[in-house]
Design a protein around this motif. Structure first.
Motif, mmCIF file in Angstrom:
data_model
loop_
_atom_site.group_PDB
_atom_site.id
_atom_site.type_symbol
_atom_site.label_atom_id
_atom_site.label_comp_id
_atom_site.label_asym_id
_atom_site.label_seq_id
_atom_site.Cartn_x
_atom_site.Cartn_y
_atom_site.Cartn_z
ATOM 1 N N GLY A 82 0.817 -1.210 0.000
ATOM 2 C CA GLY A 82 0.000 0.000 0.000
ATOM 3 C C GLY A 82 0.856 1.267 0.000
ATOM 4 N N THR A 83 1.953 1.226 0.764
ATOM 5 C CA THR A 83 2.876 2.361 0.776
ATOM 6 C C THR A 83 3.544 2.535 -0.586
ATOM 7 O OG1 THR A 83 3.316 2.063 3.145
ATOM 8 C CG2 THR A 83 4.930 3.323 1.877
ATOM 9 N N LEU A 84 3.954 1.422 -1.197
ATOM 10 C CA LEU A 84 4.578 1.495 -2.520
ATOM 11 C C LEU A 84 3.602 2.035 -3.562
ATOM 12 C CD1 LEU A 84 6.541 -1.893 -2.564
ATOM 13 C CD2 LEU A 84 7.516 0.404 -2.380
ATOM 14 N N ALA A 85 2.318 1.744 -3.384
ATOM 15 C CA ALA A 85 1.302 2.194 -4.348
ATOM 16 C C ALA A 85 1.179 3.717 -4.374
ATOM 17 C CB ALA A 85 -0.047 1.565 -4.021
ATOM 18 N N LYS A 86 1.653 4.399 -3.331
ATOM 19 C CA LYS A 86 1.628 5.865 -3.320
ATOM 20 C C LYS A 86 2.697 6.457 -4.237
ATOM 21 C CE LYS A 86 -0.145 5.992 1.418
ATOM 22 N NZ LYS A 86 0.137 6.403 2.824
ATOM 23 N N CYS A 87 3.666 5.612 -4.623
ATOM 24 C CA CYS A 87 4.664 5.942 -5.655
ATOM 25 C C CYS A 87 5.674 7.015 -5.232
ATOM 26 C CB CYS A 87 3.993 6.354 -6.960
ATOM 27 S SG CYS A 87 3.012 5.025 -7.700
ATOM 28 N N ASP A 88 5.899 7.190 -3.938
ATOM 29 C CA ASP A 88 6.948 8.111 -3.509
ATOM 30 C C ASP A 88 8.321 7.629 -3.975
ATOM 31 O OD1 ASP A 88 5.157 9.816 -2.301
ATOM 32 O OD2 ASP A 88 5.370 8.932 -0.309
ATOM 33 N N TRP A 89 8.502 6.309 -4.030
ATOM 34 C CA TRP A 89 9.780 5.743 -4.487
ATOM 35 C C TRP A 89 10.028 6.079 -5.955
ATOM 36 C CZ3 TRP A 89 9.657 1.555 -8.094
ATOM 37 C CH2 TRP A 89 8.379 1.067 -8.374
ATOM 38 N N VAL A 90 8.971 6.152 -6.751
ATOM 39 C CA VAL A 90 9.118 6.552 -8.151
ATOM 40 C C VAL A 90 9.481 8.037 -8.222
ATOM 41 C CG1 VAL A 90 7.990 6.696 -10.400
ATOM 42 C CG2 VAL A 90 7.460 4.792 -8.867
ATOM 43 N N LYS A 91 8.817 8.825 -7.417
ATOM 44 C CA LYS A 91 9.095 10.263 -7.370
ATOM 45 C C LYS A 91 10.554 10.523 -7.017
ATOM 46 C CE LYS A 91 7.719 14.463 -4.880
ATOM 47 N NZ LYS A 91 6.838 15.010 -3.814
ATOM 48 N N ASN A 92 11.121 9.691 -6.124
ATOM 49 C CA ASN A 92 12.490 9.881 -5.661
ATOM 50 C C ASN A 92 13.507 9.097 -6.472
ATOM 51 O OD1 ASN A 92 11.699 11.600 -3.513
ATOM 52 N ND2 ASN A 92 11.138 9.817 -2.270
ATOM 53 N N GLY A 93 13.069 8.400 -7.511
ATOM 54 C CA GLY A 93 13.994 7.667 -8.381
ATOM 55 C C GLY A 93 14.648 6.462 -7.743
ATOM 56 N N LEU A 94 13.937 5.791 -6.829
ATOM 57 C CA LEU A 94 14.501 4.639 -6.121
ATOM 58 C C LEU A 94 14.110 3.324 -6.809
ATOM 59 C CD1 LEU A 94 13.771 5.766 -2.452
ATOM 60 C CD2 LEU A 94 15.909 5.988 -3.738
ATOM 61 N N PRO A 95 14.937 2.282 -6.624
ATOM 62 C CA PRO A 95 14.633 0.994 -7.248
ATOM 63 C C PRO A 95 13.700 0.141 -6.395
ATOM 64 C CG PRO A 95 16.787 0.893 -6.208
ATOM 65 C CD PRO A 95 16.282 2.298 -6.012
ATOM 66 N N LEU A 96 13.144 -0.878 -7.046
ATOM 67 C CA LEU A 96 12.290 -1.851 -6.371
ATOM 68 C C LEU A 96 12.637 -3.232 -6.909
ATOM 69 C CD1 LEU A 96 9.800 -2.822 -4.691
ATOM 70 C CD2 LEU A 96 8.412 -2.327 -6.724
ATOM 71 N N CYS A 97 12.857 -4.194 -6.004
ATOM 72 C CA CYS A 97 13.170 -5.564 -6.404
ATOM 73 C C CYS A 97 12.131 -6.511 -5.821
ATOM 74 C CB CYS A 97 14.558 -5.971 -5.914
ATOM 75 S SG CYS A 97 15.896 -5.037 -6.670
ATOM 76 N N LEU A 98 11.530 -7.314 -6.689
ATOM 77 C CA LEU A 98 10.591 -8.353 -6.281
ATOM 78 C C LEU A 98 11.278 -9.693 -6.541
ATOM 79 C CD1 LEU A 98 7.566 -6.682 -8.049
ATOM 80 C CD2 LEU A 98 7.756 -6.940 -5.577
#
Length: 273
Positions: A113-129
């Motif tokens: 749910g936190t990731l769905a807010k997309c702050d990590w996209v705004k800050n240019g951070l990576p995501l690994c699944l």
């Protein structure tokens, strides 16, 4: 002698029409004409319904105007979201609402749910699944990418092997810089099925260039069926493998989806029934 044909144009809405009262039929025609000229398709299609509702609810002129404009703005935002989702190139439609969190207790709904807010996209951070096949990696990758597109970010989805093949072809055609720049411009690059196939040194180096172009500027989200220790099978050069792991993990989020396949469990349950 030649004759030039011109398209007939609708007569302008005259000042006299604006000054004097109109019948409902004439007013509707005037609104329809104005909406065509101003390119307001939503107001044109919903005007009568909104006008009827406003009259029934005794809405003020300002309230009625606000309803019309908000309807147009909302519909434009929806159409823009749909265009961004189509441009992302997702292979199928997936949503967070459709994800079965009960079937995979390894995944924390609050974290997603936190990731769905997309702050990590705004800050240019990576995501690994990271997880085995059938544990929901691709579903979450597509769903989170869709959320980002709906929030106004430019998103691109691709398979790891497809991306590498495209880079190799671009390098052979002397279009590599152009291709890398194109992948570098999107706000979120979703790379699926990383680790399923071994990449030769050239392919791995080209992928590394894309990741370097995006480092600390734009986000990369990947889904992989293997933990980082197993990536040496995909990136056979140990130094290059370590550099890629560094770029995909530094300051980012790591979601481990586990080893129990939801698809396999679902199939077995269906067979038992």
């Amino acid at each position: 002698m030649t004759h030039t044909l011109t398209q007939p144009t609708a007569p302008p809405i005259s000042a006299s029409v604006r000054r004097h009262g109109l019948t409902e039929q004439a007013a509707d025609a005037a609104v329809d004409q104005a909406c065509r000229m101003l390119r307001l398709p939503t107001i044109r299609s919903q005007f009568e319904q909104i006008a009827d509702d406003a009259a029934r609810e005794q809405m003020s002129y300002r309230g009625f105007l606000a309803e019309l404009l908000m309807a147009e703005c909302d519909d434009r935002a929806r159409r823009r979201s749909e265009r961004r989702i189509r441009a992302a190139g997702f292979p199928r439609e997936k949503s967070l609402r459709g994800f079965d969190f009960d079937a995979n207790p390894n995944i924390d709904p609050a974290t997603i749910g936190t990731l769905a807010k997309c702050d990590w996209v705004k800050n240019g951070l990576p995501l690994c699944l990271i997880g085995d096949s059938g544990t929901g990696k691709s579903h979450l990758l597509i769903a989170l990418g869709t959320e980002a597109a709906m929030r106004g970010y430019r998103v691109k989805y691709t398979l790891a092997t497809k991306l590498v093949n495209e880079l190799v072809e671009a390098a052979d055609d002397k279009q590599l810089t152009k291709t890398i720049n194109r992948y570098g411009r999107v706000d979120l690059l979703c790379i699926d099925e990383l680790g399923y196939m071994e990449l030769d040194k050239r392919g791995a180096e080209l992928l590394f260039q894309v990741l370097t172009e995006r480092e600390e500027k734009n986000s990369v989200a990947i889904a992989s069926n293997d933990s980082y220790s197993g990536w040496t099978k995909t990136f056979t050069d140990p130094r290059l493998c370590a550099a890629i792991v560094d770029r995909l993990t530094f300051g980012g989020n790591i979601i481990e989806t586990g080893t129990d396949s939801y698809r396999l469990a679902h199939t077995k349950a269906a067979q038992t029934q």
